[in-house]
Write an enzyme that holds these catalytic residues in place. Sequence first.
Site, PDB file in Angstrom:
ATOM      1  CB  SER A 468      -0.955  -0.043   1.191  1.00 11.72           C
ATOM      2  OG  SER A 468      -1.973   0.921   1.068  1.00 11.72           O
ATOM      3  CG  ASP A 479       7.156   5.515 -11.577  1.00 13.56           C
ATOM      4  OD1 ASP A 479       7.681   4.501 -12.062  1.00 13.56           O
ATOM      5  OD2 ASP A 479       5.965   5.558 -11.209  1.00 13.56           O
ATOM      6  CE  LYS A 493      -4.547  -2.316   1.185  1.00 11.54           C
ATOM      7  NZ  LYS A 493      -4.531  -0.859   0.892  1.00 11.54           N
TER       8      LYS A 493
END
Length: 721
Positions: A468, A479, A493
């Site tokens: 999460s 990224d 998740k």
Amino acid sequence: MRQQLIGFLLTLAFAIQGAAADSELAYPPPLVPAVQEAKAAYLAAGLLSRYHYKAVPLDDALSSKVFDQYLKALDPEKVYFLQSDIDRLAVERSRLDDAILTEDLRAPFEIFNLYERRAIERMAYARSLLDKGFSFDSDETLMMDRKDQSWPSTKADALDLWRKRVKNDWLRLKLAGQEDAAIAKILDKRYDSNSRRLSKITNADAFEAFMNAYTMAIEPHTNYLGPRAAANFDIAMRLSLAGIGAVLVDIDGYTTIRELVAGGPASLSGQLQVGDRIVGVAQGPTSTMEDVVGQRLDDTVALIRGAVGSTVRLDVLPADKGPDAPSKTVILVRDTIKVQDTAAKAKVYSVATGEGKRLIGVITLPSFYEDFDALRNGDKDYRSAGGDVGKLLAQLKAQKVDAVLMDLRNNGGGSLREAINLTGLFVGKVPVVQTRDVKGDVIVGRNVHTEVAWSGPMGVLINRASASASEIFAAAIQDYGRGLIIGEPSFGKGTVQTVANLDQVARNANAAYGELKMTIAQFFRVDGGTTQLRGVTPDIGYLQSGNESLFGESSYDNALPATHVKAADYAPVGDIKAQLPRLLAWHEGRVQHDRDYQNLLDDITKARERRKGNVISLNEAVRRKERAVMQARIANMLSAEEVAEGGGLSDDGLQFNERKLSKNLAIEKTQKSVNDVVLNEAVSILSDSAALNEGKSQTAASALSTRPVVVTALSTAPSKP
């Protein structure tokens, strides 16, 4: 009328069978649903049917899934129910929706009552075997994981399964050096304690089990929290509570002090010590002392907690005294206790290199906590993960570290806002995550609060239990090309939950209905991809456990699918891809000569083989050989002093409450001293990365076999709780 008749017949059928099968057993009184529980179920159903991200009508189709999930939750290894029980209960498969919508929960409670009866019967049978003992010279085996098996078809099959389970318990103790008489005594007490715990189960426990079967039949991360569970969830998020500052455990029916929180009322009083047993609790200076011996631990904890500034009196049996010794009364004034065990902490590691030493700061963050109440009240210094990590980064900069590693192993998530704020400490005020709600609207979550606190080399260590918010942070760092992601693929998740207070929904002034943690959105990376099901893939992966089918989002058959959205307007701030070939080469060369690493790799391989075989031998000679190999492995891990102090890490066959508290604490200390192979290698990799950033491409920064050494420990612990 029809529902009442069904409930009556179901109750009668269970009662008749139970009386016929085991008339001499003492069963606890049947549990019955409370009015507020039926109302809470109805309120939750309304929210789930309308506002859940995967809104599913509560009908016969969902009822069937709830039925299966409920049985799975009660008897996951299929060792209590018989197939005939399941066949008879099947009449309720399509009626559990009616039970919720008509606020008549007798049917799910009768299912729970039957489970409780069967469990007590199995414990009684287990105890009956102990006078006979066992022979361990046959080639008999025990299946380790039965979740994919059928329920026993007959009672004889169930008893034979339990005979093997008891035989394995006996063999474990025998291999640890226990004599037969002592083994029988230990196991008799264990199974009797299990039965006693079953008898302490309340209707609230049964209701919570059923409600979570309902919520998780919709989607894995939607849960019901009863009033007490909701209060504990709130404590975990804000890392504070009102109490006396003592960690308590249940040992032999006594509420026992396991740890005193530094600076808390219990510690400051000087009247309590680790091992003391609390046998009575009273509120204020004059109220009657309530006996808590044999009481459930959570009930005793509820009595001890209270408002800041209020008084609690404890009747305490000192640690060094027998059960018949006189007790003493300790009077404490409750205060705010800061929970430090699950707060962010940092250590500075010194790494030997070919050119000297390099310092790597490691911040361990167990969860993304946030004190919502303090934030709503305008407290600028409210407790939060991002705030604490910011303070630790300042301390690490003062220590002149060369790189920072965020250790997010086993971090299951928490506040989405804190995941965004934490990312900002390394990347700045940029888009961090995208969320898509039930309407399909996509919102970009941008950091607007935190400035860059660390601009040097950094990395993120993750494992399969990183989920999460941990995945939001790791994905954003990846990224943006800001740092290295190290370890094993994360949980997967990619969903967002909110907590709905059912008392507020019902406009109820008292805490009676509990809370609903409900999935309302799905999050996506800034590049438009998702971590749902896929998790975050490390740039440098190693020592992967290979249990993806058993643990992680992909292990759920009703998980949300992996999709994607458009990329956000973002630009990478760095690029670590050029470093990867050199880092991988240095990593592989280093671990080939690391004995601990290779031993752990061997352990992982053997664990995979055991899971695949799914059986354990009940032959003493076979098990002794296996134990000898493990003992030798442990001896290589620990020093002679560590083995003597903690008794080693070998299986002693005992459960936590069957050992002396001092023994448990010694074992835990020994476990913490074991070389953390995964972390040490991550520190070495990050040291290598720092070397490359400095333009030292010809020198493996940690090519030597010397493992990283801790030189400084840091924390954000306040001077006063």
